[in-house]
Scaffold this active site. Structure first.
Site, PDB file in Angstrom:
ATOM      1  N   GLY A   2       2.720   2.032  10.874  1.00 37.53           N
ATOM      2  CA  GLY A   2       3.692   3.112  10.750  1.00 37.53           C
ATOM      3  C   GLY A   2       4.383   3.481  12.048  1.00 37.53           C
ATOM      4  O   GLY A   2       5.042   4.508  12.139  1.00 37.53           O
ATOM      5  N   LYS A  37       0.096   4.298  -0.244  1.00 36.30           N
ATOM      6  CA  LYS A  37      -0.518   5.496   0.360  1.00 36.30           C
ATOM      7  C   LYS A  37      -0.257   6.714  -0.528  1.00 36.30           C
ATOM      8  O   LYS A  37      -0.207   6.574  -1.750  1.00 36.30           O
ATOM      9  CB  LYS A  37      -0.003   5.682   1.798  1.00 36.30           C
ATOM     10  CG  LYS A  37      -0.141   4.394   2.624  1.00 36.30           C
ATOM     11  CD  LYS A  37       0.102   4.568   4.090  1.00 36.30           C
ATOM     12  CE  LYS A  37      -0.088   3.227   4.790  1.00 36.30           C
ATOM     13  NZ  LYS A  37       0.086   3.304   6.240  1.00 36.30           N
ATOM     14  N   GLY A  56       2.912  -1.177   4.232  1.00 33.48           N
ATOM     15  CA  GLY A  56       2.934   0.245   3.892  1.00 33.48           C
ATOM     16  C   GLY A  56       4.364   0.698   3.605  1.00 33.48           C
ATOM     17  O   GLY A  56       4.896   0.477   2.518  1.00 33.48           O
ATOM     18  N   GLY A  57       4.978   1.294   4.597  1.00 30.05           N
ATOM     19  CA  GLY A  57       6.310   1.899   4.446  1.00 30.05           C
ATOM     20  C   GLY A  57       7.325   1.021   3.723  1.00 30.05           C
ATOM     21  O   GLY A  57       8.041   1.486   2.825  1.00 30.05           O
ATOM     22  N   SER A  59       3.659  -2.302  10.211  1.00 29.30           N
ATOM     23  CA  SER A  59       5.112  -2.382  10.386  1.00 29.30           C
ATOM     24  C   SER A  59       5.710  -3.729   9.957  1.00 29.30           C
ATOM     25  O   SER A  59       6.642  -4.233  10.594  1.00 29.30           O
ATOM     26  CB  SER A  59       5.506  -2.038  11.822  1.00 29.30           C
ATOM     27  OG  SER A  59       5.078  -0.729  12.153  1.00 29.30           O
ATOM     28  N   ASN A 117       0.866  -1.178   0.000  1.00 28.37           N
ATOM     29  CA  ASN A 117       0.000   0.000   0.000  1.00 28.37           C
ATOM     30  C   ASN A 117       0.904   1.230   0.000  1.00 28.37           C
ATOM     31  O   ASN A 117       1.523   1.547   1.009  1.00 28.37           O
ATOM     32  CB  ASN A 117      -0.884  -0.045   1.257  1.00 28.37           C
ATOM     33  CG  ASN A 117      -1.696   1.214   1.459  1.00 28.37           C
ATOM     34  OD1 ASN A 117      -1.800   2.051   0.552  1.00 28.37           O
ATOM     35  ND2 ASN A 117      -2.268   1.363   2.644  1.00 28.37           N
ATOM     36  N   GLU A 160      -6.659   4.550   7.943  1.00 31.44           N
ATOM     37  CA  GLU A 160      -6.440   5.987   7.703  1.00 31.44           C
ATOM     38  C   GLU A 160      -7.673   6.620   7.073  1.00 31.44           C
ATOM     39  O   GLU A 160      -7.976   7.783   7.313  1.00 31.44           O
ATOM     40  CB  GLU A 160      -5.194   6.191   6.819  1.00 31.44           C
ATOM     41  CG  GLU A 160      -3.917   5.972   7.628  1.00 31.44           C
ATOM     42  CD  GLU A 160      -2.747   5.433   6.844  1.00 31.44           C
ATOM     43  OE1 GLU A 160      -2.739   5.536   5.602  1.00 31.44           O
ATOM     44  OE2 GLU A 160      -1.822   4.880   7.482  1.00 31.44           O
ATOM     45  N   GLU A 187      -5.220  -5.047  10.550  1.00 27.08           N
ATOM     46  CA  GLU A 187      -4.185  -4.060  10.814  1.00 27.08           C
ATOM     47  C   GLU A 187      -4.461  -3.349  12.133  1.00 27.08           C
ATOM     48  O   GLU A 187      -5.248  -2.397  12.179  1.00 27.08           O
ATOM     49  CB  GLU A 187      -4.140  -3.018   9.690  1.00 27.08           C
ATOM     50  CG  GLU A 187      -3.885  -3.624   8.331  1.00 27.08           C
ATOM     51  CD  GLU A 187      -3.315  -2.600   7.353  1.00 27.08           C
ATOM     52  OE1 GLU A 187      -2.218  -2.837   6.834  1.00 27.08           O
ATOM     53  OE2 GLU A 187      -3.959  -1.550   7.142  1.00 27.08           O
ATOM     54  N   HIS A 218      -9.408   1.186   4.835  1.00 28.11           N
ATOM     55  CA  HIS A 218      -8.130   1.309   5.545  1.00 28.11           C
ATOM     56  C   HIS A 218      -8.307   2.210   6.763  1.00 28.11           C
ATOM     57  O   HIS A 218      -9.084   3.163   6.724  1.00 28.11           O
ATOM     58  CB  HIS A 218      -7.062   1.886   4.602  1.00 28.11           C
ATOM     59  CG  HIS A 218      -5.692   1.826   5.203  1.00 28.11           C
ATOM     60  ND1 HIS A 218      -5.236   2.788   6.076  1.00 28.11           N
ATOM     61  CD2 HIS A 218      -4.693   0.913   5.074  1.00 28.11           C
ATOM     62  CE1 HIS A 218      -4.014   2.456   6.464  1.00 28.11           C
ATOM     63  NE2 HIS A 218      -3.658   1.329   5.874  1.00 28.11           N
TER      64      HIS A 218
HETATM   65  P1  PGA Z   1       2.996   0.212   7.611  1.00 24.03           P
HETATM   66  O1  PGA Z   1       1.510   0.429   7.048  1.00 24.03           O
HETATM   67  O2  PGA Z   1       3.515  -1.053   7.006  1.00 24.03           O
HETATM   68  O3  PGA Z   1       3.758   1.430   7.173  1.00 24.03           O
HETATM   69  O4  PGA Z   1       2.881   0.109   9.104  1.00 24.03           O
HETATM   70  C1  PGA Z   1       0.646  -0.652   6.864  1.00 24.03           C
HETATM   71  C2  PGA Z   1      -0.668  -0.167   6.295  1.00 24.03           C
HETATM   72  O5  PGA Z   1      -1.159   0.884   6.718  1.00 24.03           O
HETATM   73  O6  PGA Z   1      -1.246  -0.825   5.407  1.00 24.03           O
END
Ligand code: PGA
Length: 254
Positions: free
Chosen positions: A175, A13, A236-237, A215, A11, A99, A169, A97
């Protein structure tokens, strides 16, 4: 017995210009070539969906959208529909998601509408669920997830949900560098599968892939994937860099 093909999804983002997205996608195609036991998906920002789909055509990298609106078309300024996403070359749509729930007013009800729109368009929905830190501290994890799953899947039947992917999640792990331990994750994944079994039967419950997100990195993916009810990851990251992401895709050393 185990029939679920693992899915490693990235993802992105709100990261990368169109040009950067295409470049990283191309690099990823080269790095995951030959991987057959794991499905790979990346979700770039909307503007890059079409050029990225084009860039990965014919490879084992699939593309997904990070969100989608439930109406097909109309006067909905700023929105993007499921048919637009599918015809831009996507196979997947991430829905709900945390967010989007946190910053954009997404509710279980709107998740349900988006999910139905995705299914109607034959997109594979990746429905995100997860508890906040306070909810976990108050020991509400299971009740929060129960509501998110039941309301998110409202009015749907097992026949509709064969392609469903759920991403667990925990909000406190996104994050933040805090990963749920593999044991914590497995406990929740098993709970989610039992919920599916109660509502939709064992056949569907065994079919639905449940991803873990929060993470995920090359250093923790193997242990997470060792858990019986973890069927992949939403990253994500660590998905922004092709090399790092490909290490996660190749968690099993192949
Ligand atoms: P992250 O994000 O791997 O940066 O923690 C995961 C996500 O929000 O899908």
């Amino acid at each position: 017995m185990e029939m679920r093909t693992p899915l490693i999804a990235g993802n992105w983002k709100m990261h990368k210009t169109v040009e950067e997205a295409v470049q990283v996608a191309r690099q990823l195609v080269g790095l995951v070539r030959g991987v057959t036991e794991v499905e790979v998906m990346i979700a770039p920002p909307y503007m890059a969906l079409y050029p990225v789909s084009d860039a990965v055509k014919g490879s084992n990298v699939e593309v997904g959208a990070q969100n989608l609106f439930w109406e097909k078309e109309g006067a909905y300024t700023g929105e993007i529909s499921a048919p637009m996403i599918r015809t831009a070359g996507c196979r997947y749509g991430i829905i709900g998601h945390s967010e989007r729930r946190q910053y954009f007013g997404e509710t279980d009800e709107t998740v349900n509408k988006r999910l139905k729109a995705a299914l109607q368009e034959k997109l594979i929905p990746v429905m995100c669920v997860g508890e906040s830190e306070e909810e976990r501290e108050r020991k509400e994890t299971f009740s929060v997830l129960d509501k998110q799953v039941k309301d998110g899947l409202k009015d749907l039947f097992s026949d509709d949900l064969g392609s469903l992917v759920i991403a667990y999640e925990p909000v406190w792990a996104i994050g933040t560098g805090k990963t749920a331990t593999s044991k914590q994750a497995q406990e929740v994944h098993l709970f989610l599968r039992s919920l599916l079994e109660k509502s939709f039967g064992n056949v569907l419950a065994q079919k639905v892939r449940i991803l873990y997100g929060g993470s995920v990195k090359p250093a923790n993916i193997s242990e997470l994937m060792g858990m019986p009810d973890l069927d992949g990851a939403l990253v994500g990251g660590a998905s922004l860099d092709a090399e790092t992401f490909s290490e996660i895709v190749r968690y099993n050393g192949r």
